[in-house]
Motif scaffolding. Structure first.
Motif, mmCIF file in Angstrom:
data_model
loop_
_atom_site.group_PDB
_atom_site.id
_atom_site.type_symbol
_atom_site.label_atom_id
_atom_site.label_comp_id
_atom_site.label_asym_id
_atom_site.label_seq_id
_atom_site.Cartn_x
_atom_site.Cartn_y
_atom_site.Cartn_z
ATOM 1 N N LEU A 1 0.837 -1.201 0.000
ATOM 2 C CA LEU A 1 0.000 0.000 0.000
ATOM 3 C C LEU A 1 0.875 1.255 0.000
ATOM 4 O O LEU A 1 0.653 2.199 -0.772
ATOM 5 N N ALA A 2 1.907 1.254 0.872
ATOM 6 C CA ALA A 2 2.779 2.425 0.974
ATOM 7 C C ALA A 2 3.542 2.655 -0.329
ATOM 8 O O ALA A 2 3.765 3.802 -0.725
ATOM 9 N N THR A 3 3.927 1.588 -1.013
ATOM 10 C CA THR A 3 4.641 1.739 -2.287
ATOM 11 C C THR A 3 3.784 2.504 -3.293
ATOM 12 O O THR A 3 4.254 3.445 -3.944
ATOM 13 N N ILE B 1 1.235 4.494 -2.736
ATOM 14 C CA ILE B 1 0.985 5.888 -2.349
ATOM 15 C C ILE B 1 2.248 6.726 -2.514
ATOM 16 O O ILE B 1 2.186 7.892 -2.909
ATOM 17 N N MET B 2 3.426 6.126 -2.244
ATOM 18 C CA MET B 2 4.669 6.869 -2.420
ATOM 19 C C MET B 2 4.880 7.263 -3.879
ATOM 20 O O MET B 2 5.346 8.365 -4.176
ATOM 21 N N GLU C 1 2.620 10.163 -4.465
ATOM 22 C CA GLU C 1 3.139 11.391 -3.862
ATOM 23 C C GLU C 1 4.349 11.922 -4.637
ATOM 24 O O GLU C 1 4.534 13.126 -4.773
ATOM 25 N N THR C 2 5.176 10.992 -5.131
ATOM 26 C CA THR C 2 6.324 11.423 -5.930
ATOM 27 C C THR C 2 5.847 12.142 -7.182
ATOM 28 O O THR C 2 6.375 13.198 -7.559
ATOM 29 N N PHE D 1 -5.636 4.123 -3.822
ATOM 30 C CA PHE D 1 -5.994 2.901 -3.101
ATOM 31 C C PHE D 1 -7.288 2.321 -3.675
ATOM 32 O O PHE D 1 -7.430 1.107 -3.809
ATOM 33 N N ILE E 1 -0.883 2.109 9.451
ATOM 34 C CA ILE E 1 0.554 2.368 9.482
ATOM 35 C C ILE E 1 1.039 2.464 10.924
ATOM 36 O O ILE E 1 2.052 1.870 11.291
ATOM 37 N N ALA F 1 5.399 17.924 -0.529
ATOM 38 C CA ALA F 1 5.660 16.488 -0.440
ATOM 39 C C ALA F 1 4.457 15.723 0.079
ATOM 40 O O ALA F 1 4.400 14.502 -0.050
ATOM 41 N N GLY G 1 2.020 13.497 1.933
ATOM 42 C CA GLY G 1 2.243 12.433 2.908
ATOM 43 C C GLY G 1 3.480 11.604 2.645
ATOM 44 O O GLY G 1 3.667 10.558 3.255
ATOM 45 N N PHE G 2 4.346 12.074 1.751
ATOM 46 C CA PHE G 2 5.469 11.240 1.317
ATOM 47 C C PHE G 2 6.297 10.712 2.492
ATOM 48 O O PHE G 2 6.659 9.549 2.537
ATOM 49 N N TYR H 1 5.028 7.633 4.434
ATOM 50 C CA TYR H 1 5.146 6.337 3.752
ATOM 51 C C TYR H 1 6.597 5.907 3.650
ATOM 52 O O TYR H 1 6.915 4.722 3.787
ATOM 53 N N THR I 1 7.441 4.504 6.974
ATOM 54 C CA THR I 1 6.815 3.196 7.133
ATOM 55 C C THR I 1 7.630 2.123 6.431
ATOM 56 O O THR I 1 7.928 1.068 7.002
ATOM 57 N N VAL I 2 7.981 2.410 5.187
ATOM 58 C CA VAL I 2 8.713 1.408 4.412
ATOM 59 C C VAL I 2 10.061 1.110 5.074
ATOM 60 O O VAL I 2 10.435 -0.054 5.251
#
Lengths: 348, 290
Positions: A146-148, A150-151, A154-155, A270, B232, B266, B268-269, B272, B275-276
């Motif tokens: 999930l974080a991948t 969203i990242m 965001e990028t 998502f 998270i 940025a 919420g960058f 995450y 988290t990663v």
């Protein structure tokens, strides 16, 4: 000396004969499953019939085909390898943006080579992230996938001067297909194009699924400890199938951009990851045609019901999911199978 | 006071308030996941329900903000027992995927119901006077609502810590998180314990939902939008660990606030990325059991 040598050789031969027999049996099993059965032609007949029956809805038809391909790629990792991900939209988005940015920034507007580029880029990202992430399971894996996604989103937003941000890259133009067939207003060309790509992808996936590699994936899904115990390279297999699925999702994303002629960062949402999972679950996981049925039924229902009332539609999808988990864990296709079994027993 | 110090204090203050919201809302999720390994994606929907109850009570019935928060927490806590007994219980032994699907389905239904009842436009809530102004500390004034949030958070952390570490029930919960079978075999009724913690956790989520209205506004998408943050916090902190949840809430709350102050584009960058990194190094989170 010579005698014991030949005895040893005999023993080796015996073992290999046993092995050969086992291998032949396994190969026979796989070949039988790989053999075409007539109902498998049905989705393709329906797709071609739809082309002639609803000529003015072909743009929507292309969307359905794109989602089928997306769901099919998820089936490969979720249905066959048992990898539960909440970020499959990442690869769809990468494919979509490879083609979108290629056309908007580099002037790469040739559609078919765009698909290849999307597949390669997505598969590469799938390989890199998969290599790191697929060591984990359960909640950790869910959160990491999930974080991948969203990242990435965001990028894209951070560099919105380049990516177009949430406003997206509108008004993309692509060259005529194969230099011959131009884009038409009703989307006829792109429907047939998407159908052809889907067919190629499908036969590729079908081949994987019925190969020894596909059997190993099912083994990992069913009992990962046992697969470790018999010496199967579990991680390597998972990363391989994850990269393949990422590549296919990338092709789906690229087709999405090409048929719509625009793309925005919402492809990474998502919601997009959840939606494709819902489609696959409703159709039935781990059975190839579940993706077809699930995506088509979902898209058609959504098209009709969300026009009536989006709220009602969302409630209905939620209810369907709850009911599917409680009563039909193998999806609609699973229900059909159960009904078939029941009829057989009833007759005999 | 130098400029950067003012910014640092602001980040710390706002970050702390945000962290307390995260802690209050996520702690129930962490304990229930630690106890049963149940992936509850409908947790955000419980928080959202709490928020809408507060909106209704304050706006339509004219009840004060603080009593409304209490009513919302108790109501949602009680209703959650019905869900736990009726639905969740059937799926404790099911796969992650089935739990994810069931609870996502519930979240969708909750969002649709909220949209139907309250409309898609974000709601606000009328605050009592003592929560509206600012508290002036000389060099900078701080919104008193956030100060209230921090105080409430500290009180709740203390109460929960006491309940978790110093009471009989807390000891039983810790035992069940550590080793469920062993706990059952020495006569702890884990099922009942779970229902209890689930109710308390959902009630706290509802409280968090009520508190969030003033911070972010409340719209039906709250149920999924903030769910990701709660998950998270739980994953980074470690399942079933109070200390871990608090740590994760602080780290994520402060870093996210800092990121928004210093590099707003940025978004919420940072959350995450953190988290990663944390999960790659410690897959079970700060205090989780591997």
């Amino acid at each position: 000396m010579a005698v014991s040598d030949s005895k040893a050789a005999e023993r080796v031969l015996d073992v290999s004969a046993d092995r050969r027999q086992a291998r032949d049996r396994a190969a026979g099993y796989l070949l039988r499953r790989h053999h075409f059965q007539w109902p498998e032609a049905l989705p393709w007949i329906v797709a071609i019939a739809a082309f002639f029956l609803f000529p003015d809805r072909m743009t929507f038809g292309s969307q359905v085909l794109v989602m089928i391909m997306f769901a099919l790629s998820l089936d490969l990792i979720l249905g066959y390898a048992g990898i539960v991900t909440l970020g499959h939209a990442a690869f769809f988005g990468i494919g979509a943006y490879t083609v979108g940015l290629g056309a908007a920034r580099l002037g790469w507007t040739e559609p078919v080579s765009g698909l290849f580029a999307a597949a390669i880029v997505s598969a590469f990202v799938g390989f890199i992230t998969g290599w790191f992430l697929l060591r984990y399971r359960g909640l950790t894996l869910l959160m990491l996938t999930l974080a991948t996604a969203i990242m990435l989103q965001e990028t894209g937003n951070l560099r919105s001067d380049f990516s177009g941000g949430y406003d997206g890259l509108p008004g993309l133009e692509f060259k005529p297909l194969l230099g011959l067939f131009d884009y038409d207003l009703y989307g006829h060309t792109y429907y047939l194009y998407a159908l052809a790509v889907l067919a190629v992808v499908f036969f590729f996936v079908r081949r994987i699924v019925y190969s020894p590699f596909g059997q190993a994936l099912t083994g990992i899904r069913e009992n990962v400890k046992r697969m470790h115990a018999i010496g199967s390279p579990v991680h390597r297999r998972l990363v391989t199938v994850y990269s393949i699925a990422a590549g296919i999702a990338g092709i789906a994303g690229a087709l999405f951009t090409q048929t719509n002629a625009y793309v925005t960062l919402t492809v990474f949402d998502f919601d997009n990851s959840a939606k494709v999972m819902v489609m696959l679950i409703l159709g039935g996981t781990g059975r190839l045609y579940g993706a077809f049925l699930g995506a088509a039924v979902y898209m058609v229902l959504e098209d009709h019901l969300s026009k009536l009332s989006p709220t009602f539609w969302q409630f209905g999808i939620g209810l369907l999911l709850v009911l599917a988990v409680l009563f039909a864990r193998r999806g609609v296709l699973g229900l059909f199978e159960d009904a078939g079994q029941y009829l057989k027993r009833f007759r005999s | 006071m130098p400029h950067f110090a003012i910014i640092a204090v602001s980040i710390l203050f706002d970050g702390l308030a945000y962290a307390m919201f995260l802690f209050i809302t996520s702690v129930g999720l962490s304990v229930t996941m630690g106890l049963m390994g149940f992936v509850n994606l409908a947790h955000g929907a419980f928080a959202m329900a709490g928020g809408y109850i507060v909106v209704s009570l304050t706006r339509n019935l004219g009840i004060g903000f603080v009593p409304s928060l209490a009513v919302a927490a108790v109501t949602v806590g009680a209703v959650s027992v019905v869900f736990e007994r009726g639905l969740y219980r059937r799926l404790y032994k099911a796969t992650d995927l089935e739990q994810v699907l069931l609870t996502i389905g519930l979240a969708f239904m909750a969002i649709a119901t909220a949209t139907y009842l309250y409309g898609p436009i974000p709601k606000s809530v009328p605050l009592p006077e003592w929560l509206q102004g600012d508290i002036n500390l000389g060099f900078r004034s701080f919104p008193s609502y956030r100060a209230f949030l921090i105080v409430l958070g500290v009180v709740l952390v203390t109460v929960l810590w006491y309940a978790f570490e110093r009471t009989n029930i807390g000891a039983k919960i810790r035992a069940a998180v550590d080793n469920r079978r062993m706990a059952e075999s020495v006569g702890i009724n884990v099922d009942l314990l779970f229902t209890l913690t689930f109710a308390v956790g959902s009630g706290l989520a509802a409280l968090g939902g009520g508190l969030a209205i003033q911070l972010f506004g409340l719209s039906p998408s709250f149920a999924v939008l903030y769910l990701v943050l709660f998950l998270i916090v739980v994953a980074v902190g470690g399942l079933g660990s109070l200390k871990g949840t608090l740590m994760a809430a602080l780290v994520i709350g402060i870093i996210d606030t800092g990121g928004k102050y210093l590099l707003a584009e940025a978004g919420g960058f940072f959350i995450y990325a953190i988290t990663v990194v944390v999960l790659l190094i410690k897959p079970a989170g700060f205090y989780g059991r591997e």
